[in-house]
Scaffold this motif. Structure first.
Motif, PDB file in Angstrom:
ATOM      1  N   PRO A  96       0.336  88.225 -15.249  1.00 41.32           N
ATOM      2  CA  PRO A  96       1.637  88.584 -15.710  1.00 41.32           C
ATOM      3  C   PRO A  96       1.769  87.298 -16.667  1.00 41.32           C
ATOM      4  O   PRO A  96       1.055  86.526 -16.820  1.00 41.32           O
ATOM      5  CB  PRO A  96       2.629  88.177 -14.777  1.00 41.32           C
ATOM      6  N   SER A  97       2.826  87.447 -17.656  1.00 42.51           N
ATOM      7  CA  SER A  97       3.369  86.379 -18.635  1.00 42.51           C
ATOM      8  C   SER A  97       3.334  85.068 -17.859  1.00 42.51           C
ATOM      9  O   SER A  97       3.902  84.997 -16.571  1.00 42.51           O
ATOM     10  CB  SER A  97       4.549  86.568 -19.400  1.00 42.51           C
ATOM     11  N   GLY A  98       2.927  83.966 -18.448  1.00 42.47           N
ATOM     12  CA  GLY A  98       2.915  82.622 -17.962  1.00 42.47           C
ATOM     13  C   GLY A  98       1.817  82.274 -17.123  1.00 42.47           C
ATOM     14  O   GLY A  98       1.910  81.104 -16.402  1.00 42.47           O
ATOM     15  N   LYS A  99       0.879  83.286 -16.780  1.00 42.28           N
ATOM     16  CA  LYS A  99      -0.034  82.897 -15.698  1.00 42.28           C
ATOM     17  C   LYS A  99      -1.590  83.328 -16.360  1.00 42.28           C
ATOM     18  O   LYS A  99      -1.492  84.056 -17.450  1.00 42.28           O
ATOM     19  CB  LYS A  99      -0.249  83.746 -14.441  1.00 42.28           C
ATOM     20  N   VAL A 100      -2.396  82.549 -15.842  1.00 42.97           N
ATOM     21  CA  VAL A 100      -3.869  82.906 -16.376  1.00 42.97           C
ATOM     22  C   VAL A 100      -4.862  83.063 -15.359  1.00 42.97           C
ATOM     23  O   VAL A 100      -4.539  83.114 -14.207  1.00 42.97           O
ATOM     24  CB  VAL A 100      -4.466  81.516 -17.278  1.00 42.97           C
ATOM     25  N   LEU A 101      -5.949  83.806 -15.663  1.00 35.64           N
ATOM     26  CA  LEU A 101      -6.957  84.443 -14.774  1.00 35.64           C
ATOM     27  C   LEU A 101      -7.782  82.917 -14.442  1.00 35.64           C
ATOM     28  O   LEU A 101      -8.696  82.552 -15.171  1.00 35.64           O
ATOM     29  CB  LEU A 101      -7.666  85.332 -15.173  1.00 35.64           C
ATOM     30  N   LYS A 102      -7.883  82.517 -13.023  1.00 34.53           N
ATOM     31  CA  LYS A 102      -8.677  81.598 -12.683  1.00 34.53           C
ATOM     32  C   LYS A 102     -10.102  82.354 -12.052  1.00 34.53           C
ATOM     33  O   LYS A 102     -10.122  82.926 -11.021  1.00 34.53           O
ATOM     34  CB  LYS A 102      -8.061  80.592 -11.776  1.00 34.53           C
ATOM     35  N   VAL A 103     -11.204  81.990 -12.546  1.00 34.27           N
ATOM     36  CA  VAL A 103     -12.529  82.783 -11.990  1.00 34.27           C
ATOM     37  C   VAL A 103     -13.415  81.456 -11.585  1.00 34.27           C
ATOM     38  O   VAL A 103     -13.647  80.531 -12.219  1.00 34.27           O
ATOM     39  CB  VAL A 103     -13.141  83.445 -13.185  1.00 34.27           C
ATOM     40  N   THR A 104     -13.707  81.737 -10.233  1.00 37.83           N
ATOM     41  CA  THR A 104     -14.654  80.707  -9.947  1.00 37.83           C
ATOM     42  C   THR A 104     -15.977  81.381  -9.519  1.00 37.83           C
ATOM     43  O   THR A 104     -16.238  82.280  -8.882  1.00 37.83           O
ATOM     44  CB  THR A 104     -14.105  80.297  -8.413  1.00 37.83           C
ATOM     45  N   GLY A 105     -17.130  80.626  -9.891  1.00 35.39           N
ATOM     46  CA  GLY A 105     -18.525  81.185  -9.745  1.00 35.39           C
ATOM     47  C   GLY A 105     -18.755  80.936  -8.381  1.00 35.39           C
ATOM     48  O   GLY A 105     -18.368  80.325  -7.438  1.00 35.39           O
ATOM     49  N   MET A 113     -21.696  83.317 -17.970  1.00 36.37           N
ATOM     50  CA  MET A 113     -22.234  83.057 -16.713  1.00 36.37           C
ATOM     51  C   MET A 113     -21.716  81.901 -16.220  1.00 36.37           C
ATOM     52  O   MET A 113     -21.737  80.608 -17.024  1.00 36.37           O
ATOM     53  CB  MET A 113     -24.072  82.926 -16.885  1.00 36.37           C
ATOM     54  N   LEU A 114     -21.383  81.762 -15.071  1.00 31.65           N
ATOM     55  CA  LEU A 114     -20.559  80.692 -14.056  1.00 31.65           C
ATOM     56  C   LEU A 114     -21.605  79.983 -13.341  1.00 31.65           C
ATOM     57  O   LEU A 114     -22.374  80.930 -12.595  1.00 31.65           O
ATOM     58  CB  LEU A 114     -19.359  80.817 -13.542  1.00 31.65           C
ATOM     59  N   ALA A 115     -21.854  78.752 -13.120  1.00 36.04           N
ATOM     60  CA  ALA A 115     -22.781  78.265 -12.035  1.00 36.04           C
ATOM     61  C   ALA A 115     -21.992  78.218 -10.880  1.00 36.04           C
ATOM     62  O   ALA A 115     -20.435  78.381 -10.847  1.00 36.04           O
ATOM     63  CB  ALA A 115     -22.945  76.845 -12.372  1.00 36.04           C
ATOM     64  N   PRO A 116     -22.381  78.088  -9.520  1.00 35.71           N
ATOM     65  CA  PRO A 116     -21.847  78.257  -8.314  1.00 35.71           C
ATOM     66  C   PRO A 116     -20.680  77.112  -8.303  1.00 35.71           C
ATOM     67  O   PRO A 116     -20.809  76.092  -8.636  1.00 35.71           O
ATOM     68  CB  PRO A 116     -22.585  77.964  -7.389  1.00 35.71           C
ATOM     69  N   TYR A 117     -19.500  77.906  -7.941  1.00 37.90           N
ATOM     70  CA  TYR A 117     -18.347  77.026  -7.746  1.00 37.90           C
ATOM     71  C   TYR A 117     -17.628  76.488  -9.143  1.00 37.90           C
ATOM     72  O   TYR A 117     -16.700  75.652  -9.163  1.00 37.90           O
ATOM     73  CB  TYR A 117     -18.400  75.916  -6.839  1.00 37.90           C
ATOM     74  N   HIS A 140     -19.431  87.813  -4.364  1.00 41.31           N
ATOM     75  CA  HIS A 140     -18.670  87.938  -5.643  1.00 41.31           C
ATOM     76  C   HIS A 140     -17.870  86.839  -6.377  1.00 41.31           C
ATOM     77  O   HIS A 140     -17.673  86.038  -5.549  1.00 41.31           O
ATOM     78  CB  HIS A 140     -17.672  89.326  -5.445  1.00 41.31           C
ATOM     79  N   ARG A 141     -17.708  86.871  -7.559  1.00 40.97           N
ATOM     80  CA  ARG A 141     -16.774  85.699  -8.146  1.00 40.97           C
ATOM     81  C   ARG A 141     -15.294  85.893  -7.416  1.00 40.97           C
ATOM     82  O   ARG A 141     -14.911  86.920  -7.190  1.00 40.97           O
ATOM     83  CB  ARG A 141     -16.798  85.785  -9.615  1.00 40.97           C
ATOM     84  N   ARG A 142     -14.921  84.541  -7.522  1.00 45.66           N
ATOM     85  CA  ARG A 142     -13.334  84.809  -6.918  1.00 45.66           C
ATOM     86  C   ARG A 142     -12.429  84.847  -8.140  1.00 45.66           C
ATOM     87  O   ARG A 142     -12.509  83.894  -9.206  1.00 45.66           O
ATOM     88  CB  ARG A 142     -12.929  83.589  -6.159  1.00 45.66           C
ATOM     89  N   LYS A 143     -11.355  85.635  -8.060  1.00 48.18           N
ATOM     90  CA  LYS A 143     -10.355  85.782  -9.188  1.00 48.18           C
ATOM     91  C   LYS A 143      -9.135  85.685  -8.776  1.00 48.18           C
ATOM     92  O   LYS A 143      -8.782  86.362  -7.701  1.00 48.18           O
ATOM     93  CB  LYS A 143     -10.692  87.002  -9.909  1.00 48.18           C
ATOM     94  N   ALA A 144      -8.163  85.058  -9.493  1.00 44.48           N
ATOM     95  CA  ALA A 144      -7.010  84.748  -9.173  1.00 44.48           C
ATOM     96  C   ALA A 144      -6.032  84.577 -10.269  1.00 44.48           C
ATOM     97  O   ALA A 144      -6.457  83.745 -11.002  1.00 44.48           O
ATOM     98  CB  ALA A 144      -6.701  83.683  -7.971  1.00 44.48           C
ATOM     99  N   CYS A 145      -4.726  84.783 -10.283  1.00 42.56           N
ATOM    100  CA  CYS A 145      -3.763  84.655 -11.327  1.00 42.56           C
ATOM    101  C   CYS A 145      -3.067  83.610 -10.777  1.00 42.56           C
ATOM    102  O   CYS A 145      -2.558  83.407  -9.602  1.00 42.56           O
ATOM    103  CB  CYS A 145      -2.815  85.844 -11.483  1.00 42.56           C
TER     104      CYS A 145
END
Length: 51
Positions: free
Chosen positions: A16-25, A1-5, A31-36
Motif C-alpha cells: 500500500p501507499s507509504g510502505k515498501v517491500l522488505k525482502v530478506t535473502g 540475487m540476495l545473499a543469505p540474510y 524461501h525469501r521472506r517478504k513483508a510490507c
C-alpha cells in the motif's frame, strides 16, 4: 540475487501507499521472506535507485 540474510527494500505496487517491500535473502532450500514495512525518510532517500 540476495545473499543469505541480506535485506533489500523494493518500491512496487504490491504494498500500500507509504510502505515498501522488505525482502530478506534466505539460505539454500528456504524461501525469501517478504513483508510490507513503513520506511523512514532517511532510509527512503538511500533506497532511491537510478537506472
Amino acid at each position: 540475487m540476495l545473499a543469505p540474510y541480506e535485506v533489500a527494500f523494493v518500491k512496487d505496487a504490491s504494498c500500500p501507499s507509504g510502505k515498501v517491500l522488505k525482502v530478506t535473502g534466505a539460505i539454500r532450500g528456504l524461501h525469501r521472506r517478504k513483508a510490507c514495512v513503513a520506511m523512514a525518510g532517511e532510509q527512503a532517500s538511500l533506497a532511491t535507485a537510478t537506472p
